[in-house]
Design an enzyme around this catalytic site. Structure first.
Site, short mmCIF file in Angstrom:
data_model
loop_
_atom_site.label_atom_id
_atom_site.label_comp_id
_atom_site.label_asym_id
_atom_site.label_seq_id
_atom_site.Cartn_x
_atom_site.Cartn_y
_atom_site.Cartn_z
CD GLU A 208 -2.04 -2.31 1.21
OE1 GLU A 208 -0.92 -2.73 1.58
OE2 GLU A 208 -3.00 -3.08 1.01
CG HIS B 51 -11.13 -6.63 6.87
ND1 HIS B 51 -10.19 -7.02 7.78
CD2 HIS B 51 -10.59 -6.89 5.65
CE1 HIS B 51 -9.13 -7.51 7.15
NE2 HIS B 51 -9.35 -7.44 5.85
C1 LIG Z 1 -2.49 -4.50 4.26
C2 LIG Z 1 -3.48 -5.34 3.56
N1 LIG Z 1 -3.65 -5.20 2.23
C3 LIG Z 1 -4.55 -5.95 1.58
C4 LIG Z 1 -5.31 -6.87 2.24
C5 LIG Z 1 -6.37 -7.66 1.50
N2 LIG Z 1 -5.96 -9.05 1.37
C6 LIG Z 1 -6.41 -9.98 2.22
S1 LIG Z 1 -5.77 -11.47 1.91
C7 LIG Z 1 -4.89 -10.88 0.61
C8 LIG Z 1 -4.02 -11.78 -0.17
C9 LIG Z 1 -2.91 -12.29 0.68
O1 LIG Z 1 -2.12 -13.17 -0.04
P1 LIG Z 1 -1.08 -14.10 0.68
O2 LIG Z 1 -0.23 -13.31 1.59
O3 LIG Z 1 -0.40 -14.85 -0.38
O4 LIG Z 1 -1.94 -15.07 1.60
P2 LIG Z 1 -3.01 -16.14 1.17
O5 LIG Z 1 -4.35 -15.45 1.24
O6 LIG Z 1 -2.66 -16.64 -0.18
O7 LIG Z 1 -2.94 -17.20 2.22
C10 LIG Z 1 -5.11 -9.53 0.43
C11 LIG Z 1 -4.52 -8.71 -0.63
C12 LIG Z 1 -5.12 -6.98 3.62
N3 LIG Z 1 -5.85 -7.82 4.36
N4 LIG Z 1 -4.21 -6.23 4.26
#
Ligand SMILES: Cc1ncc(C[n+]2csc(CCOP(=O)(O)OP(=O)(O)O)c2C)c(N)n1
Ligand SMILES: Cc1ncc(C[n+]2csc(CCOP(=O)(O)OP(=O)(O)O)c2C)c(N)n1
Ligand SMILES: [Mg+2]
Ligand SMILES: [Mg+2]
Lengths: 325, 340, 325, 340
Positions: free
Chosen positions: A60, A129
């Site tokens: 971000e 959220h």
């Molecule tokens: C700071 C922040 N940015 C965006 C999000 C939205 N978000 C939730 S899960 C996710 C993907 C995360 O990917 P990863 O770290 O690979 O974990 P996975 O869900 O694949 O286990 C995103 C972008 C968030 N929760 N927090």
């Protein structure tokens, strides 16, 4: 006219501006190929291509940094911060950089940029959220802040924000993405800094914002059936704040109730109350009352989330009680 | 000073003309004398707030700037006076800004840590560690998008490599293949804390380049021609679509971190060793060794003294910013109102 | 008794608590070997050693993350965020994590931690190193927020904060570090959530915080010489907010003036005004008036910074004018 | 299951007893069946808000947990149901939490993304990317300070490696030599975006280990014994003062990112290839190949079905949280008032 959802209105507003001006570009997490996690940007990649509509990593600070730098160097970027709660991980760019740099530079540079986010409660997403953080933004000098409460406003205020030469934060009420309204065809362009009187009544003024607007309207109808006629003002814009319209409504009715989604302390309601009592003291017929989410993190369970947010019932009962003063 | 070779592997410093070399000397001297004057004015309580001097590090801004073209963008830190000077900003308005005068570069509203000269592409000095790294990407993106050929150069300190924004900026610049050059000025210290005591690797920038698929690039930051060569290669790479470079330039600040900090936390031998590597006398000797007349260099020193004196006069002669300035230029229409 | 500066009081408060309780540890940038950039932690490394007093990299998220995690696992950490403006780079930990986690966990964990920072203006450091951000913190449910206005309070409130089992943010007024006061010997322990009446007067109430407190006092003296007797309340704690003391003072005087350092919109003054008009409407003798920094970034030049902050003169003239109502 | 060799180079999985192996199988099956039930309940609109399933990744939480001791700390993400299960939290309260019931693990106040079981050292599930990495350091620091010998394990996703907090956490853990193991579960995607399209290196965690002076460690995240061996080594290293390890475990989630996401953005061949690497049937075959009776494994499957059914009953039977709960436990005294 066509029925358009609040969610679709976001993409329509952005598309309208991207068609008009090649310097408008859009970036964020999962916004391009996937059309956004809230499906608010569906179709943009297809229409405008990967040079103008870009997916980013989960970075971000990098997103808002790129947004700010690009704005300084001649683009008009729109960025998505997926949930407004995530502003907390990039707050420096917002609170210290894009908001202050023009002033510090005494005008050498401008920041024609927009940041849009899903904001607020209603989806049982829990404390991290579901926040309404529009008051965080209002507290920072140098940001413009708008919270559209319906699809038409969403398109028009998005257009106004994109055309504005200052940083504008648009808060999309997550709980309203599925709401539909008739929307005129063709270009829609609104103005920043204008509140809207959406109901007239002589007994009191209810000022509401974003997702609280329809609740305030429903409450006003119930109150009407009980003999209390309320003027309802959709505040729409926190900065600039349309004190003129708000003061006019309040001074005519002599009573003010605010309906705020943000947690209680230091919200826009406190600001508005302070302004009207200082500048419109002579019109005060009774104590202004703020109806807010309590000063608490939001719980996840349905019934507790519902209990926390200002409900139509709570608005009605608070105003009924308040009007007895 | 333009190059067509790939100087990252083959630094083209041999193509610097004598005039170019003398100009490098001049820019370093200007930066040095300017900073000394700032210090004097700080002690006289005329420079307000805080100030962070660049004395000892001059070869970096000078060498990098020489590799840049007009229209390129520059992002710097609060330790950025010299970076504006070498990009062409006159001394007077910078000094006046530090004195909080109406003839300051930003009418006194920004102060020493926030110098900006958009007319020369210097899109700002940033005082919160790490911010400029992500912001600079945006300027680079705009240039890429508009295909203007402009390159963005972003300076930062060793301490900044440990903040999150550094990481996000590097990854982002690489995946978007941005025309940008990141220059880490490793002066061995954050404020008072040695960088090695708080960093998991020896070279805080170069040892992390690989984490972004970049080559490690380390340069002697006290050797202006080496800096120039390395920067020229990186700028060329960026300009020709080759994407970002992360350069770590090793150097030392002669004085303390800011204001009147005497820098006593630094071992004396360390300080002495670095003073012996002072980029200016060393380069002076080198030039003389190459046949440049000492007199010509003395003249530069004298001209610069004159320039600094004039700038000081100009700055001191500025009035206080008018009260009305408090209320201007928050918004792009020039106003600052928050209500309608 | 001994003369102690505000700056020294910080270290004394921390040392007092570190002596008492081995689980109190301290971390931050340049805090150990250098004794802090504001020299507020001089002597701590010498007395308590490098295991308990630790220098960190420039990694504010890592600092506050470590603080929060350590608090959950049985330590009582104190962290320094050097300038409060830098909260913006680690706001997630403050606004989303340490403040909300206990509530979300319904009490499974606690966060006995303190974060201290230099806050506010007066040193001509410009827009990014001079902000009073205490209202950012007040807007976040789950944070306790204190702003000591003198050395004795600094020690006592630091002790109270360290002993408290919730996250407490202490804002040190940077502009007052050199101020001296007589401080009693021995242990000093204060309580959170208590405002203090520091001057009594029947005509109006002036509520002030931090660096504004001495200005409010000087203004009250000048007003007194002109026939207006003010009660001055040092608010001291924004959360918990001592509404009882503030309401008592205001209801006795019927007039309220707030003196705030934060930029105008959504400050503690707006909150306080809204509370007293809602709950103490019947005591209102005239409009409550907020005296604040304008809603602007702070300029660096001496005269402009001075112009922006509430000055003794502005307080006097605003109250004189306001009392004419 | 404790080891004295250094299994990072010499994974000691041959020392797993048959009972240990069967337990690994059981834990994976429990995680799988639990998640399937969550999905069903989500489709029935009983699971509220959102939910992120772990189907396909079970070998990681299972293998790592088996290498941990009682009293060790665990930090996980919103995709963390299974991590609590393997640390011993019963199914019922987790499920009840997701249903927003008063018998939920946090009385319904936290929800699916914020599961925490302090009694079992699970110091939380974190829903804002990156936060738990810096917070986990704090728990590790407390253990180090108090010399308790506890190890902290922190799980996170591939997408999290691009956020600033990751960088700060790694550097900090190394310079403080904290007893911590970071486990990156690389399931190839952030929400809908392939991690490789937004990351400057191929292996988002391992290729960055060097930036913190750490060795790159990659493990087949679908091989529970390999995960176990790697984790055991890392836990041992942490427990004996060797400092942090960063493990990248390669895996895949079978379903979409969250809620009803069908995951259509993934090429079918890719999905099929990974489905063929499903950790559970593969481990089942391996165990049978080693002579474990199929009947014993069937029994585990059946017992688990029963466990899940019982948990579902328990969860569904819970009432809504009482209104009063809104007002409790903001502060450590149990209250939530902000005024005195
Ligand atoms: C700071 C922040 N940015 C965006 C999000 C939205 N978000 C939730 S899960 C996710 C993907 C995360 O990917 P990863 O770290 O690979 O974990 P996975 O869900 O694949 O286990 C995103 C972008 C968030 N929760 N927090
Ligand atoms: C986010 C943030 N944290 C801390 C500071 C305070 N600070 C200002 S300069 C500095 C040291 C920076 O060191 P380095 O990056 O090496 O640059 P140098 O000053 O040596 O040029 C620190 C810690 C800051 N300005 N911003
Ligand atoms: Mg440095
Ligand atoms: Mg992933």
């Amino acid at each position: 006219m066509a029925l358009v959802t609040y969610r679709e209105a976001v993409a329509r507003g952005i598309a309208q501006e991207m068609r008009r001006d090649e310097s408008v570009v859009f970036l964020g997490e999962d916004v391009a190929a996937a059309g956004g996690v809230f499906k608010t940007t569906v179709g943009l990649l297809d229409e405008f291509g990967p040079k103008r509509v870009r997916d980013t990593p989960i970075s971000e600070q990098a997103i808002l940094g790129a947004t700010m730098g690009a704005a300084m160097a001649g683009l008009r970027p729109i960025a998505e911060i997926m949930f407004s709660d995530f502003y907390a991980v990039c707050w420096d760019l917002v609170a210290n950089e894009m908001s202050k740099s023009r002033y510090m530079a005494d005008g050498q540079v401008s920041f024609p940029l927009v940041i849009k986010s899903g904001n607020g409660a209603g989806l049982r997403f829990g404390a991290q959220h579901s926040q309404d953080i529009s008051n965080w933004a209002m507290a920072i000098p140098g940001l413009k802040v708008v919270c559209p409460s319906n699809p038409v406003d969403m398109i028009g205020l998005m257009a106004a924000a994109v055309r504005d030469n200052d940083p504008v934060l648009i808060f999309e009420a997550k709980g309203m993405y599925a709401e539909k309204a008739e929307v005129p065809n063709g270009e829609i362009v609104d103005s920043l800094g204008k509140a809207k009187i959406i109901r007239e009544g002589d007994d009191c003024t209810i000022a509401a914002l974003g997702m609280m607007v329809p609740r305030a309207m429903r409450a006003a109808e119930i109150l009407s059936s009980r003999g209390i006629e309320a003027t309802v003002v959709d505040v729409r814009s926190l900065v600039p704040l349309d004190v003129t319209t708000l003061m006019a409504a309040y001074s005519r009715t002599g009573r003010l109730f605010t309906v705020e989604e943000n947690p209680r302390l230091c919200g826009w309601g406190a600001e508005l109350v302070s302004i009207i009592v200082e500048e419109g003291f002579e019109y005060l017929d009774g104590p202004p009352v703020r109806i807010t989410t309590p000063h608490l993190p939001l719980p996840a369970a349905d019934n507790l989330e519902d209990l926390a947010l200002p409900s139509v019932e709570r608005i009605v009962s608070t105003i009924t009680e308040g009007m007895k003063y | 000073m333009t190059f067509t070779t790939d100087p990252l592997t083959n630094p083209p410093t041999d193509s610097l003309s004598t005039a170019d070399q003398i100009d490098l000397y001049r820019q370093m001297v200007r930066a040095r004398q300017f900073e000394k004057r700032c210090y004097d004015l700080f002690l006289q309580n005329l420079v307000k707030g805080t100030t962070h001097l660049y004395i000892g590090q001059e070869a970096i801004a000078t060498g990098v700037s020489a590799a840049m073209s007009e229209g390129d963008y520059t992002f710097v830190t609060y330790r950025g006076h010299a970076h504006l000077l070498v990009r062409g900003t006159p001394m007077g308005p910078i000094l006046a800004e530090m004195l909080g005068r109406s003839n300051g570069l930003m009418s006194g509203k920004g102060g020493s840590m926030h110098l900006i000269d958009a007319s020369r592409g210097v899109l700002g000095s940033y005082a919160i560690i790490g911010a400029q790294l992500v912001i600079a990407n945006g300027a680079a993106w705009a240039a890429q998008y508009k295909e203007t050929g402009q390159v963005t150069v972003c300076f930062f300190g060793d301490g900044a490599t440990n903040i999150g924004a550094f990481h996000e900026a590097m990854n982002f610049a690489v995946i978007w293949n941005l025309p940008i050059v990141f220059v880490c000025e490793n002066n061995q210290y954050m404020e008072y804390t040695p960088i090695r005591s708080v960093t998991a690797v020896d070279r805080p920038a170069a040892d992390r380049a690989g984490a972004y698929g970049l080559d490690p690039v380390v340069v002697d930051g006290n050797d202006v021609e080496a800096v120039y060569g390395t920067a020229a290669a990186a700028v060329h790479k960026a300009r020709t679509g080759g994407g970002p470079t992360l350069i770590e330039a090793l150097t030392y600040r002669h004085g303390g971190h800011s204001r009147a900090d005497p820098g006593k936390y630094r071992p004396d031998e360390e300080l002495q060793a670095w003073l012996a590597k002072d980029p200016i006398p060393n380069y002076r000797s080198a030039l003389i060794g190459r046949g440049v007349a000492e007199r010509d260099l003395d003249l530069i020193d004298a001209q610069t003294r004159h320039e600094v004196d004039e700038a000081t006069e100009m700055a001191k002669s500025g009035g206080l910013p008018a009260d009305e300035l408090l209320w201007t230029n928050l918004w792009s229409d020039g106003s600052s109102g928050w209500r309608t």
